[in-house]
Write a protein that holds these residues in place. Sequence first.
Motif, short mmCIF file in Angstrom:
data_model
loop_
_atom_site.label_atom_id
_atom_site.label_comp_id
_atom_site.label_asym_id
_atom_site.label_seq_id
_atom_site.Cartn_x
_atom_site.Cartn_y
_atom_site.Cartn_z
N GLN A 1 0.80 -1.32 0.04
CA GLN A 1 -0.13 -0.01 0.01
C GLN A 1 0.89 1.38 -0.04
O GLN A 1 1.77 1.36 0.79
N LEU A 2 0.58 2.01 -0.94
CA LEU A 2 1.26 3.42 -1.21
C LEU A 2 0.33 4.76 -1.01
O LEU A 2 -0.84 4.17 -1.57
N THR A 3 0.87 5.78 -0.81
CA THR A 3 -0.21 6.97 -0.94
C THR A 3 0.77 8.20 -1.44
O THR A 3 1.78 8.37 -0.85
N GLN A 4 0.19 8.68 -2.23
CA GLN A 4 0.85 10.09 -2.62
C GLN A 4 0.54 11.17 -1.88
O GLN A 4 -0.50 11.60 -1.85
N GLU A 5 1.52 11.06 -1.05
CA GLU A 5 1.39 12.38 -0.04
C GLU A 5 2.65 13.08 0.02
O GLU A 5 3.54 13.06 -0.75
N THR A 6 2.69 14.20 0.85
CA THR A 6 3.87 15.06 1.08
C THR A 6 5.30 14.11 1.25
O THR A 6 5.25 13.18 2.12
N GLY A 7 6.29 14.28 0.40
CA GLY A 7 7.56 13.46 0.27
C GLY A 7 7.52 11.90 -0.38
O GLY A 7 8.54 11.25 -0.28
N THR B 1 -2.82 5.03 -3.50
CA THR B 1 -4.03 6.11 -3.29
C THR B 1 -3.72 7.26 -3.81
O THR B 1 -2.45 8.03 -3.34
N LEU B 2 -4.26 7.98 -4.46
CA LEU B 2 -3.86 9.21 -5.22
C LEU B 2 -5.10 10.19 -4.41
O LEU B 2 -6.41 10.50 -4.79
N PRO C 1 -1.59 13.18 -10.27
CA PRO C 1 -0.50 12.42 -10.07
C PRO C 1 0.64 13.39 -10.55
O PRO C 1 1.72 13.23 -10.23
N GLY C 2 0.32 14.37 -11.18
CA GLY C 2 1.18 15.53 -11.52
C GLY C 2 2.01 15.05 -12.90
O GLY C 2 1.80 13.94 -13.16
N THR C 3 2.78 15.85 -13.35
CA THR C 3 3.92 15.50 -14.30
C THR C 3 4.64 14.20 -14.09
O THR C 3 4.70 13.41 -15.14
#
Length: 343
Positions: free
Chosen positions: A50-56, A81-82, A87-89
Amino acid sequence: MRVYPDQLLRNISPLPQCCLIFGDDPWLCEQSRSALYQVAKKQGFDEKIQLTQETGFSWNELIEQWQAMSLFSSRRIIELTLPTAKPGTEGSAMFQSLMQMDNPDVLLVLTGPKLAAEQTKSKWFKSLDAKGIYVPCITPEGTQFQRWLDGRITHYALNVTRDSREMLFALYEGNLLAADQALQLLQLLSPTAPIEPEHLSQYFEDQSRFSVFQLTDAMLTNQQDKAQHMLSQLKSEGVAMPIILWSLFKELTVLFQLKSAQSQGGSIQSLWSKLRIWDKRKPLYQSALQRLTLEQIETLLSKSSTIELRLKQQGIEDWTGLSHISLLFDARAHKVLEHIALD
Protein backbone atom coordinates in the motif's frame (compact mmCIF):
# COMPACT_ATOMS: atom_id res chain seq x y z
CA MET A 1 -12.53 0.24 -20.14
CA ARG A 2 -15.26 1.69 -17.96
CA VAL A 3 -16.92 -0.91 -15.75
CA TYR A 4 -19.58 -0.03 -13.19
CA PRO A 5 -19.35 -1.58 -9.70
CA ASP A 6 -22.21 -4.03 -10.25
CA GLN A 7 -20.46 -5.30 -13.40
CA LEU A 8 -17.01 -5.65 -11.88
CA LEU A 9 -17.01 -9.38 -11.14
CA ARG A 10 -17.95 -10.13 -14.76
CA ASN A 11 -14.95 -8.22 -16.09
CA ILE A 12 -11.95 -9.22 -13.96
CA SER A 13 -11.30 -12.77 -15.02
CA PRO A 14 -8.53 -12.85 -16.01
CA LEU A 15 -7.34 -9.85 -14.05
CA PRO A 16 -6.23 -6.80 -16.03
CA GLN A 17 -2.85 -5.15 -15.51
CA CYS A 18 -4.41 -2.33 -13.51
CA CYS A 19 -7.69 -1.26 -11.96
CA LEU A 20 -8.74 2.33 -11.27
CA ILE A 21 -11.32 2.71 -8.47
CA PHE A 22 -12.32 6.34 -8.14
CA GLY A 23 -15.39 7.92 -6.61
CA ASP A 24 -16.91 9.65 -3.60
CA ASP A 25 -19.16 6.83 -2.44
CA PRO A 26 -17.31 4.98 0.36
CA TRP A 27 -19.57 1.92 0.22
CA LEU A 28 -19.14 1.38 -3.53
CA CYS A 29 -15.37 1.98 -3.30
CA GLU A 30 -14.98 -0.53 -0.49
CA GLN A 31 -17.20 -3.13 -2.16
CA SER A 32 -15.29 -2.76 -5.43
CA ARG A 33 -11.92 -3.18 -3.73
CA SER A 34 -13.18 -6.16 -1.75
CA ALA A 35 -14.55 -7.90 -4.86
CA LEU A 36 -11.34 -7.23 -6.78
CA TYR A 37 -9.10 -8.56 -4.00
CA GLN A 38 -11.17 -11.69 -3.53
CA VAL A 39 -10.75 -12.57 -7.20
CA ALA A 40 -7.05 -11.62 -7.10
CA LYS A 41 -6.45 -13.90 -4.11
CA LYS A 42 -7.93 -16.85 -6.00
CA GLN A 43 -5.50 -16.10 -8.83
CA GLY A 44 -2.46 -16.14 -6.54
CA PHE A 45 -2.12 -12.47 -5.56
CA ASP A 46 -1.42 -13.03 -1.87
CA GLU A 47 0.72 -9.99 -1.04
CA LYS A 48 -0.44 -6.36 -1.01
CA ILE A 49 1.75 -3.25 -0.95
CA GLN A 50 0.00 0.00 0.00
CA LEU A 51 1.34 3.39 -1.10
CA THR A 52 -0.09 6.89 -0.81
CA GLN A 53 0.83 9.95 -2.85
CA GLU A 54 1.41 12.35 0.01
CA THR A 55 4.05 14.92 0.94
CA GLY A 56 7.48 13.39 0.42
CA PHE A 57 6.20 10.55 -1.75
CA SER A 58 8.77 9.35 -4.30
CA TRP A 59 7.52 7.97 -7.58
CA ASN A 60 10.67 5.86 -7.72
CA GLU A 61 9.16 3.80 -4.91
CA LEU A 62 6.36 2.77 -7.26
CA ILE A 63 8.70 1.56 -10.00
CA GLU A 64 10.89 -0.20 -7.44
CA GLN A 65 7.87 -2.10 -6.13
CA TRP A 66 6.81 -2.87 -9.70
CA GLN A 67 10.18 -4.45 -10.52
CA ALA A 68 10.97 -6.03 -7.14
CA MET A 69 10.66 -9.73 -6.51
CA SER A 70 8.01 -10.69 -3.99
CA LEU A 71 9.24 -12.09 -0.70
CA PHE A 72 6.04 -13.88 0.21
CA SER A 73 4.26 -14.96 -2.97
CA SER A 74 4.69 -15.17 -6.70
CA ARG A 75 2.12 -12.43 -7.36
CA ARG A 76 1.23 -9.22 -5.56
CA ILE A 77 -0.99 -6.15 -5.56
CA ILE A 78 0.29 -2.58 -5.43
CA GLU A 79 -2.44 -0.27 -4.18
CA LEU A 80 -1.67 3.40 -4.70
CA THR A 81 -3.97 6.04 -3.24
CA LEU A 82 -4.13 9.40 -5.01
CA PRO A 83 -5.90 11.68 -2.48
CA THR A 84 -6.44 14.45 -5.05
CA ALA A 85 -6.55 12.22 -8.15
CA LYS A 86 -3.74 14.36 -9.59
CA PRO A 87 -0.46 12.46 -10.11
CA GLY A 88 1.25 15.50 -11.60
CA THR A 89 3.79 15.52 -14.42
CA GLU A 90 6.16 13.03 -12.81
CA GLY A 91 3.42 10.62 -11.84
CA SER A 92 1.82 10.85 -15.27
CA ALA A 93 5.13 9.95 -16.92
CA MET A 94 5.64 7.08 -14.46
CA PHE A 95 2.24 5.54 -15.23
CA GLN A 96 2.86 5.74 -18.96
CA SER A 97 6.27 4.14 -18.48
CA LEU A 98 4.94 1.31 -16.30
CA MET A 99 2.27 0.40 -18.82
CA GLN A 100 5.07 -0.25 -21.32
CA MET A 101 6.53 -2.86 -18.96
CA ASP A 102 4.00 -5.67 -18.75
CA ASN A 103 4.20 -7.61 -15.51
CA PRO A 104 1.55 -10.32 -15.14
CA ASP A 105 2.64 -10.93 -11.54
CA VAL A 106 1.69 -7.41 -10.43
CA LEU A 107 -1.78 -5.88 -10.20
CA LEU A 108 -1.76 -2.09 -9.91
CA VAL A 109 -4.80 -0.64 -8.14
CA LEU A 110 -5.32 3.12 -8.04
CA THR A 111 -7.87 4.64 -5.69
CA GLY A 112 -9.03 8.19 -5.08
CA PRO A 113 -11.93 10.66 -5.24
CA LYS A 114 -14.34 11.20 -8.12
CA LEU A 115 -12.63 12.01 -11.43
CA ALA A 116 -13.68 15.03 -13.44
CA ALA A 117 -14.37 14.58 -17.15
CA GLU A 118 -11.11 16.31 -18.12
CA GLN A 119 -9.11 13.93 -15.90
CA THR A 120 -10.41 10.92 -17.82
CA LYS A 121 -9.03 12.53 -20.99
CA SER A 122 -5.50 12.96 -19.59
CA LYS A 123 -2.53 10.95 -20.88
CA TRP A 124 -1.94 9.18 -17.57
CA PHE A 125 -5.54 8.03 -17.33
CA LYS A 126 -5.71 6.85 -20.94
CA SER A 127 -2.46 4.86 -20.62
CA LEU A 128 -3.83 3.03 -17.57
CA ASP A 129 -7.33 2.61 -18.94
CA ALA A 130 -5.93 0.99 -22.09
CA LYS A 131 -4.38 -1.78 -19.98
CA GLY A 132 -7.06 -2.10 -17.36
CA ILE A 133 -10.51 -1.11 -16.15
CA TYR A 134 -11.95 2.05 -14.64
CA VAL A 135 -14.59 1.66 -11.91
CA PRO A 136 -16.45 4.94 -11.23
CA CYS A 137 -17.96 4.69 -7.75
CA ILE A 138 -20.61 7.39 -7.92
CA THR A 139 -23.60 7.31 -5.58
CA PRO A 140 -26.70 6.33 -7.59
CA GLU A 141 -29.73 8.59 -7.42
CA GLY A 142 -33.43 8.32 -8.22
CA THR A 143 -34.32 5.20 -10.19
CA GLN A 144 -30.70 4.03 -10.12
CA PHE A 145 -30.73 4.08 -6.33
CA GLN A 146 -34.06 2.22 -6.37
CA ARG A 147 -32.49 -0.52 -8.53
CA TRP A 148 -29.52 -0.69 -6.19
CA LEU A 149 -31.82 -0.91 -3.16
CA ASP A 150 -33.91 -3.65 -4.77
CA GLY A 151 -30.71 -5.55 -5.53
CA ARG A 152 -29.52 -5.37 -1.92
CA ILE A 153 -32.95 -6.42 -0.63
CA THR A 154 -32.71 -9.46 -2.90
CA HIS A 155 -29.13 -10.07 -1.75
CA TYR A 156 -30.27 -10.28 1.87
CA ALA A 157 -33.39 -12.31 0.91
CA LEU A 158 -35.69 -9.86 2.71
CA ASN A 159 -39.47 -9.84 2.38
CA VAL A 160 -40.01 -6.07 2.12
CA THR A 161 -43.43 -4.70 1.19
CA ARG A 162 -43.86 -1.99 -1.45
CA ASP A 163 -44.56 0.72 1.12
CA SER A 164 -41.50 -0.29 3.12
CA ARG A 165 -39.34 -0.09 -0.01
CA GLU A 166 -40.59 3.44 -0.59
CA MET A 167 -39.84 4.29 3.01
CA LEU A 168 -36.29 2.90 2.78
CA PHE A 169 -35.81 4.84 -0.45
CA ALA A 170 -36.85 8.10 1.24
CA LEU A 171 -34.70 7.40 4.29
CA TYR A 172 -31.46 6.34 2.66
CA GLU A 173 -31.18 7.77 -0.85
CA GLY A 174 -27.65 9.15 -1.13
CA ASN A 175 -26.20 6.99 1.68
CA LEU A 176 -25.47 3.45 0.51
CA LEU A 177 -23.43 2.60 3.59
CA ALA A 178 -26.27 3.44 5.98
CA ALA A 179 -28.80 1.71 3.71
CA ASP A 180 -26.77 -1.50 3.61
CA GLN A 181 -26.28 -1.46 7.38
CA ALA A 182 -30.04 -1.00 7.83
CA LEU A 183 -30.74 -3.99 5.59
CA GLN A 184 -28.26 -6.09 7.53
CA LEU A 185 -30.11 -5.17 10.72
CA LEU A 186 -33.43 -6.13 9.13
CA GLN A 187 -31.95 -9.48 8.14
CA LEU A 188 -31.20 -10.14 11.80
CA LEU A 189 -34.51 -8.85 13.12
CA SER A 190 -36.87 -10.18 10.47
CA PRO A 191 -35.18 -12.76 8.23
CA THR A 192 -38.39 -14.23 6.78
CA ALA A 193 -41.49 -12.31 7.93
CA PRO A 194 -42.89 -9.49 5.76
CA ILE A 195 -41.42 -6.12 6.71
CA GLU A 196 -44.08 -3.40 6.94
CA PRO A 197 -43.55 0.37 7.43
CA GLU A 198 -44.63 0.00 11.05
CA HIS A 199 -41.71 -2.38 11.61
CA LEU A 200 -39.27 0.05 10.03
CA SER A 201 -40.57 2.77 12.28
CA GLN A 202 -39.89 0.59 15.32
CA TYR A 203 -36.41 -0.35 14.11
CA PHE A 204 -35.13 3.03 13.00
CA GLU A 205 -36.86 5.73 15.05
CA ASP A 206 -34.62 5.26 18.05
CA GLN A 207 -37.55 4.18 20.22
CA SER A 208 -39.34 7.51 19.94
CA ARG A 209 -42.22 8.18 22.30
CA PHE A 210 -44.29 9.13 19.27
CA SER A 211 -44.16 7.64 15.79
CA VAL A 212 -44.54 9.38 12.46
CA PHE A 213 -47.76 7.41 11.98
CA GLN A 214 -49.26 8.95 15.09
CA LEU A 215 -48.14 12.36 13.82
CA THR A 216 -49.88 12.08 10.44
CA ASP A 217 -52.99 10.66 12.10
CA ALA A 218 -53.12 13.77 14.30
CA MET A 219 -52.73 15.97 11.22
CA LEU A 220 -55.52 14.19 9.34
CA THR A 221 -57.91 14.67 12.25
CA ASN A 222 -56.75 18.29 12.80
CA GLN A 223 -55.56 17.73 16.37
CA GLN A 224 -53.19 20.68 16.17
CA ASP A 225 -51.94 20.78 19.75
CA LYS A 226 -51.17 17.08 19.65
CA ALA A 227 -49.48 17.26 16.22
CA GLN A 228 -47.29 20.24 17.20
CA HIS A 229 -46.25 18.48 20.40
CA MET A 230 -45.37 15.32 18.48
CA LEU A 231 -43.30 17.29 15.96
CA SER A 232 -41.32 18.90 18.77
CA GLN A 233 -40.79 15.53 20.44
CA LEU A 234 -39.70 13.81 17.22
CA LYS A 235 -37.22 16.61 16.54
CA SER A 236 -35.73 16.41 20.04
CA GLU A 237 -35.34 12.64 19.72
CA GLY A 238 -33.40 13.00 16.48
CA VAL A 239 -35.91 11.26 14.22
CA ALA A 240 -34.81 11.55 10.59
CA MET A 241 -36.84 14.13 8.70
CA PRO A 242 -37.04 11.98 5.51
CA ILE A 243 -39.11 9.39 7.38
CA ILE A 244 -41.57 12.10 8.44
CA LEU A 245 -41.78 13.46 4.90
CA TRP A 246 -42.29 9.95 3.53
CA SER A 247 -45.28 9.39 5.80
CA LEU A 248 -46.64 12.87 5.09
CA PHE A 249 -46.45 12.45 1.31
CA LYS A 250 -48.07 9.03 1.56
CA GLU A 251 -51.09 10.40 3.43
CA LEU A 252 -51.41 13.52 1.27
CA THR A 253 -51.24 11.45 -1.93
CA VAL A 254 -54.04 9.19 -0.70
CA LEU A 255 -56.03 12.23 0.39
CA PHE A 256 -55.53 13.87 -3.01
CA GLN A 257 -56.77 10.76 -4.86
CA LEU A 258 -59.86 10.52 -2.67
CA LYS A 259 -60.68 14.22 -2.97
CA SER A 260 -60.13 14.20 -6.75
CA ALA A 261 -62.65 11.38 -7.15
CA GLN A 262 -65.03 13.16 -4.84
CA SER A 263 -64.67 16.47 -6.73
CA GLN A 264 -65.54 14.74 -10.01
CA GLY A 265 -68.80 13.55 -8.55
CA GLY A 266 -67.70 9.95 -8.26
CA SER A 267 -67.96 7.57 -5.34
CA ILE A 268 -64.91 6.92 -3.22
CA GLN A 269 -66.22 3.59 -1.93
CA SER A 270 -64.29 1.60 -4.52
CA LEU A 271 -61.09 3.47 -3.65
CA TRP A 272 -60.94 2.32 -0.05
CA SER A 273 -59.74 -1.17 -0.93
CA LYS A 274 -57.73 0.00 -3.95
CA LEU A 275 -55.77 2.39 -1.74
CA ARG A 276 -55.59 -0.23 1.03
CA ILE A 277 -57.46 1.86 3.59
CA TRP A 278 -58.97 -0.33 6.27
CA ASP A 279 -62.22 0.42 8.12
CA LYS A 280 -60.57 1.73 11.27
CA ARG A 281 -58.66 4.38 9.25
CA LYS A 282 -61.55 5.56 7.10
CA PRO A 283 -62.77 8.12 9.71
CA LEU A 284 -59.34 9.83 9.63
CA TYR A 285 -59.56 10.47 5.89
CA GLN A 286 -63.25 11.34 6.02
CA SER A 287 -62.47 13.99 8.60
CA ALA A 288 -59.85 15.58 6.33
CA LEU A 289 -62.03 15.26 3.23
CA GLN A 290 -64.87 17.14 4.88
CA ARG A 291 -62.53 19.88 6.05
CA LEU A 292 -60.14 20.48 3.11
CA THR A 293 -60.71 21.45 -0.51
CA LEU A 294 -58.80 19.91 -3.42
CA GLU A 295 -56.89 23.16 -3.86
CA GLN A 296 -55.87 23.16 -0.21
CA ILE A 297 -54.60 19.58 -0.46
CA GLU A 298 -52.59 20.58 -3.55
CA THR A 299 -51.09 23.42 -1.52
CA LEU A 300 -50.07 20.95 1.20
CA LEU A 301 -48.39 18.72 -1.38
CA SER A 302 -46.60 21.68 -2.95
CA LYS A 303 -45.24 22.99 0.35
CA SER A 304 -44.17 19.49 1.41
CA SER A 305 -42.26 19.16 -1.87
CA THR A 306 -40.50 22.46 -1.15
CA ILE A 307 -39.30 21.16 2.23
CA GLU A 308 -38.12 17.87 0.68
CA LEU A 309 -36.27 19.68 -2.11
CA ARG A 310 -34.42 21.94 0.35
CA LEU A 311 -33.51 18.91 2.45
CA LYS A 312 -32.10 16.92 -0.48
CA GLN A 313 -30.40 19.77 -2.33
CA GLN A 314 -29.19 21.95 0.55
CA GLY A 315 -29.32 19.67 3.58
CA ILE A 316 -31.72 22.04 5.36
CA GLU A 317 -34.08 20.42 7.89
CA ASP A 318 -37.01 22.82 7.98
CA TRP A 319 -38.88 21.84 11.15
CA THR A 320 -40.64 25.21 11.16
CA GLY A 321 -41.90 24.42 7.68
CA LEU A 322 -43.28 21.07 8.90
CA SER A 323 -45.05 22.87 11.72
CA HIS A 324 -46.49 25.29 9.14
CA ILE A 325 -47.76 22.37 7.03
CA SER A 326 -49.37 20.77 10.07
CA LEU A 327 -51.32 23.97 10.69
CA LEU A 328 -52.54 23.96 7.08
CA PHE A 329 -54.45 20.73 7.77
CA ASP A 330 -56.90 23.16 9.36
CA ALA A 331 -58.88 24.72 6.48
CA ARG A 332 -59.24 27.98 8.37
CA ALA A 333 -55.45 28.42 8.52
CA HIS A 334 -55.15 28.62 4.73
CA LYS A 335 -56.57 32.14 4.68
CA VAL A 336 -53.92 33.30 7.14
CA LEU A 337 -50.85 31.16 6.34
CA GLU A 338 -51.10 29.99 2.72
CA HIS A 339 -49.28 33.06 1.35
CA ILE A 340 -46.22 32.49 3.52
CA ALA A 341 -43.36 31.04 1.44
CA LEU A 342 -41.25 28.23 2.93
CA ASP A 343 -37.80 29.57 2.11
